[in-house]
Design a protein around this motif. Structure first.
Motif: not given
Length: 669
Positions: A131-137, A253-258
Motif C-alpha cells: 500500500t505504501r508503494a502504491v501511495y508513493d506512485a 511499479p509496472d503493475d501500479v502504473a497499469i
C-alpha cells in the motif's frame, strides 16, 4: 443527455447566427462580420473539443486550451472589428467565453472535474508495504492532496468512525488493498474484524459502495478474491467489481502504473462522474451553482449580441416632431433584408401610440418623414422613390405615389397643408395635391444635370424655393403652373436653404467639395428687392444656418473656430458668439419662442440662451447625437442611433426615451 443530442440542439441556432452575422458583415457592419468569424473559429474549436480534447487531455489542460484559444481568438477579432477599443475587447472576450461554455457543455462538463482523488483502504497487518508503494506512485502522479491514506490524511485525535466516511465522500476512486489475511483478520477477542459494524475497513467500503464510487479490489501478495458468501451482506457486491492484481517486488511499479491507467480510463469514459456520484441534494446544488455562474457570465454577452444583431432593424432613419411639440414620428430599419417601421410616440411620456411596418422590399427603408403644418398628416419618402401621404392620427398610410428617380428625401408641405412639393435626383420638381395624391405641377430638369438638394415652401403664401448644385430658384404658384420669380447662381454648390418667419428672406450656405476655400459662404437673399448679401463675419466655413422662429436673427455653426454665431439680418451685425466644441454639423434648433438655441456636438448637446448664457450641457448618452427639436414645454429632443431622448433642460436629465425594443428588432428581421 448525450453529446449527439447536444449537437442537434446547438447546431441550428449556431448556423443561423453565423449566417445572419455574416450577411450583416456583408452589409457593411465590420463588428458583425468579425463576430461571425469568431463563431466560425469557435465552432472549429468545439469540434476539436469533442473529437480530440475529450479524454485526450487532463481536465486542466482541456480547460486551459479552450479558455486561451477561444477567448484569445475572440479578443483578436473583437479588437479588429471594433477599432481596437474597449467595446471590441469586451465583445471578443465575451464571445470566446460563450464558445468555451458551449464546448464544456458538449464535453459533459468534463473540464469542471478536478484530478481524481484516490482513497486507499487497507489493513496495516495485511498489505502495509505494498500500500505504501502504491501511495508513493499515486502521489508522484497527482500530488499529496489527491491521495488519502489514513496514516497521512487523518487528523490526530479525530474519531475515525466519522472521519473515514467524510474522507471517502471526497474521493472518486477507492482502492481496496486485499492481502492474504485481509478476509480473516481478527481482533484481540478472536472475532473476525469484517463482522464488526465499527470496523474501519468495513466502514470505508460500505461508504464507497453506497455513494457509488469507483471501487477497485486490488489483490496483493498472492491473495485470492473473496467470495460473496464470506462477506457481510453490506459488502457482498465487492467481489463483482472489476479488480486488479499486483505482482511483488520488481513487477510492482509496472503493475501500479497499469492500475492507475485503468481507472483513469474508466473515469474518462464517464466524464460526469464528479456530478453523477454526488448525493442527489449536492448534485443539484452543484448544477445550480454552475448554471447560475454561466447565466451571470453570459447574460451581458447575450444582451450585447442581441443588441448588435438587431441594431440595423432598430436604427432611426428619420425623426420629426409634430408642430405642437407633443408627438414624434420615427422611421426605423436599414438594409435590404430588414423590415422598415414607422412609429408614432407620445413625446411627453415616451409611450408608443402606433406603428406601421413595411416588409423588406421596394417600400423599405423609409428615409424621410415630414409633418404637415396643421399636424394632421405625414409625408414619407421611400428608397423606391415613392411618396406616401399619411393620416397622422390613425397612422394610416395612403397609396404609394410613384414617379421619382432615386431615393425620395426632399419633401416639403405648403403652409396651408394642402400641397406637397418633392424634388428628386434628376432635378425634377413636382407639386402634389395632399388630399387626392394628384400631380398638379411638374418642372423637369429644373437644375440641369444637378440633383435637387433642398425643396421648401415659404411659411407664408405659395412660394417654393429649390436649390441644387450652384443654382437657387424661387417659384410662385401661379394658377396651374410654377412661375420662376427669382434665380441666383453661385460659384459653389448650395448645401443649406431656409426661409425667415415672414417669408421675405432666404438664407443659403454654399460649399465647394474640391477646393479648400474657407472664405465666407453664407448669403441672405432679399426677395422683395431681389438683392443678395454675402455675410462676411462667418468665421470661415458655415454649417446648418437656422432662422429664429420670430424676428430675423440667424444662427449658424462656424467650422473654423468651432463656435455657434448669431447674426441679425436687419442690422447686419453679429449679435453673439457662443463657445462650442468640434463637430462637423452642429445641428442647430431654436426653441419655439426664439429665446434659446440647442446645438449638437461630437460628445454632448449644448443649450444656450439667446443672450449667450449656457443653460445646459447634456452629456449623458448623446455622443454623435442630433437635435430633433423642442417640445411645447421647453424640453430638448435628441436622436442617436436607435433611440430618441427627451431632456429636461433645467435639470439636465432624461424625461422620456422612445426606442424600439430588442424583441421588436428581432421580429423585424
Amino acid at each position: 443527455m448525450t453529446t449527439k443530442t447536444r449537437v442537434l440542439i446547438l447546431v441550428p441556432p449556431y448556423v443561423v447566427g453565423v449566417w445572419l452575422l455574416f450577411f450583416e458583415g456583408m452589409n457593411g457592419s465590420d463588428s458583425m462580420g468579425m463576430l461571425a468569424a469568431v463563431l466560425i473559429g469557435a465552432g472549429l474549436s468545439v469540434v476539436v473539443q469533442i473529437t480530440w480534447l475529450r479524454g485526450r487531455l487532463r481536465p486542466g489542460g482541456a480547460l486551459a486550451w479552450n479558455m486561451l484559444s477561444l477567448t484569445g481568438l475572440g479578443l483578436l477579432f473583437g479588437l479588429v472589428g471594433r477599432g481596437e477599443g474597449t467595446a471590441g475587447a469586451a465583445l471578443g472576450v465575451g464571445a470566446g467565453l460563450l464558445a468555451n461554455a458551449a464546448s464544456m457543455w458538449l464535453g459533459d462538463l468534463t473540464q469542471f472535474r478536478q484530478r481524481p482523488r484516490v482513497f486507499l483502504s487497507y489493513r496495516r497487518s495485511d498489505s502495509g508495504r505494498v500500500t505504501r508503494a502504491v501511495y508513493d506512485a499515486l502521489v508522484a502522479r497527482y500530488g499529496p492532496h489527491q491521495v488519502f491514506l489514513d496514516a497521512h490524511s487523518l487528523v490526530p485525535g479525530r474519531d475515525y468512525r466519522t472521519e473515514l466516511p467524510r474522507v471517502v465522500r471526497r474521493c472518486n476512486v477507492v482502492l481496496v488493498m486485499i492481502g492474504p489475511s485481509w478476509l480473516e483478520a481478527r481482533d484481540n477477542a478472536g472475532r473476525r474484524r469484517l463482522d464488526q459494524p465499527n470496523d474501519y475497513v468495513r466502514l470505508e467500503i460500505e461508504t464507497a459502495l453506497e455513494l457509488q464510487r469507483t471501487v477497485v479490489p486490488v489483490l496483493v501478495d498472492g491473495a485470492d478474491r473473496p467470495r460473496p458468501e464470506d462477506l457481510p451482506e453490506s459488502l457482498a457486491a465487492l467481489p463483482y467489481r472489476q479488480g486488479a492484481r499486483l505482482r511483488p517486488d520488481a513487477d510492482l511499479p509496472d503493475d501500479v502504473a497499469i492500475l492507475i491507467d485503468q481507472f483513469e480510463t474508466e473515469l474518462r469514459h464517464h466524464p460526469r462522474d464528479s456530478l453523477a456520484l454526488l448525493p442527489p441534494a449536492r448534485r443539484w446544488q452543484r448544477r445550480l451553482v454552475i448554471g447560475t455562474v454561466l447565466v451571470l457570465l453570459l447574460a451581458p454577452l447575450g444582451w450585447s449580441l442581441t443588441d448588435g444583431l438587431t441594431r440595423w432593424s432598430r436604427m432611426v432613419n428619420a425623426a420629426a416632431m409634430s408642430p405642437d411639440g407633443t408627438r414624434l414620428v420615427t422611421t426605423h430599419g436599414q438594409g435590404s433584408n430588414v423590415t422598415s417601421s414607422v412609429r408614432l410616440w407620445d413625446i411627453t411620456t415616451g409611450r408608443l401610440i402606433g406603428a406601421r411596418d413595411f416588409p423588406a422590399g421596394r417600400d423599405a427603408p423609409v428615409w424621410t418623414v415630414v409633418w404637415s403644418p396643421d399636424g394632421q398628416r405625414l409625408a414619407t419618402g421611400h428608397s423606391s422613390g415613392e411618396l406616401r401621404i399619411w393620416d397622422a392620427d390613425r397612422l394610416e398610410p395612403g397609396p404609394p405615389i410613384p414617379g421619382h428617380q432615386g431615393t425620395l428625401d426632399e419633401i416639403s408641405w405648403s403652409a396651408d397643408s394642402d400641397l406637397v412639393a418633392t424634388g428628386d435626383g434628376v432635378g425634377t420638381v413636382r407639386v402634389w395635391q395632399a388630399d387626392t395624391g394628384a400631380l398638379l405641377h411638374q418642372v423637369l430638369r429644373v437644375l440641369g444635370d444637378s440633383r435637387i438638394r433642398t425643396v421648401t415652401w415659404s411659411p407664408r403664401g405659395l412660394r417654393l424655393a429649390v436649390a441644387g448644385g450652384p443654382t437657387l430658384l424661387v417659384f410662385d404658384l401661379d394658377g396651374s403652373r410654377l412661375h420662376e420669380s427669382y434665380r441666383y447662381r453661385h460659384t459653389k454648390d448650395f448645401f443649406g436653404l431656409g426661409w425667415n418667419a415672414a417669408g421675405t428672406r432666404l438664407v443659403t450656405a454654399t460649399y465647394h467639395l474640391v477646393d479648400a476655400d474657407k472664405s465666407p459662404n453664407l448669403q441672405v437673399h432679399e426677395l422683395g428687392d431681389r438683392t443678395m448679401t454675402e455675410v462676411s463675419d462667418t468665421s470661415g466655413e458655415v454649417r446648418d444656418p437656422q432662422w429664429a422662429p420670430n424676428g430675423d436673427s440667424l444662427a449658424w455653426y462656424a467650422m473654423t473656430d468651432s463656435t455657434v454665431r448669431i447674426w441679425n439680418a436687419d442690422t447686419r451685425q453679429l449679435e453673439q458668439v457662443l463657445g462650442a466644441s468640434y463637430t462637423y454639423d452642429a445641428n442647430l434648433r431654436w426653441a419655439p419662442d426664439g429665446t434659446a438655441l440647442a446645438s449638437a456636438h461630437k460628445s454632448h448637446v449644448l443649450v444656450w440662451a439667446k443672450s449667450g448664457r449656457r443653460r445646459a450641457d447634456l452629456t449623458d448618452h448623446v455622443e454623435d447625437a442630433e437635435v430633433v427639436g423642442w417640445t411645447r414645454d421647453g424640453h430638448v429632443v435628441t436622436v442617436r442611433q436607435t433611440e430618441v431622448r427627451v431632456w429636461d433642460v433645467d435639470h439636465g436629465r432624461t424625461d422620456a426615451v422612445c426606442e424600439m425594443s430588442l424583441w421588436e428588432g428581432l421580429r423585424h428581421y
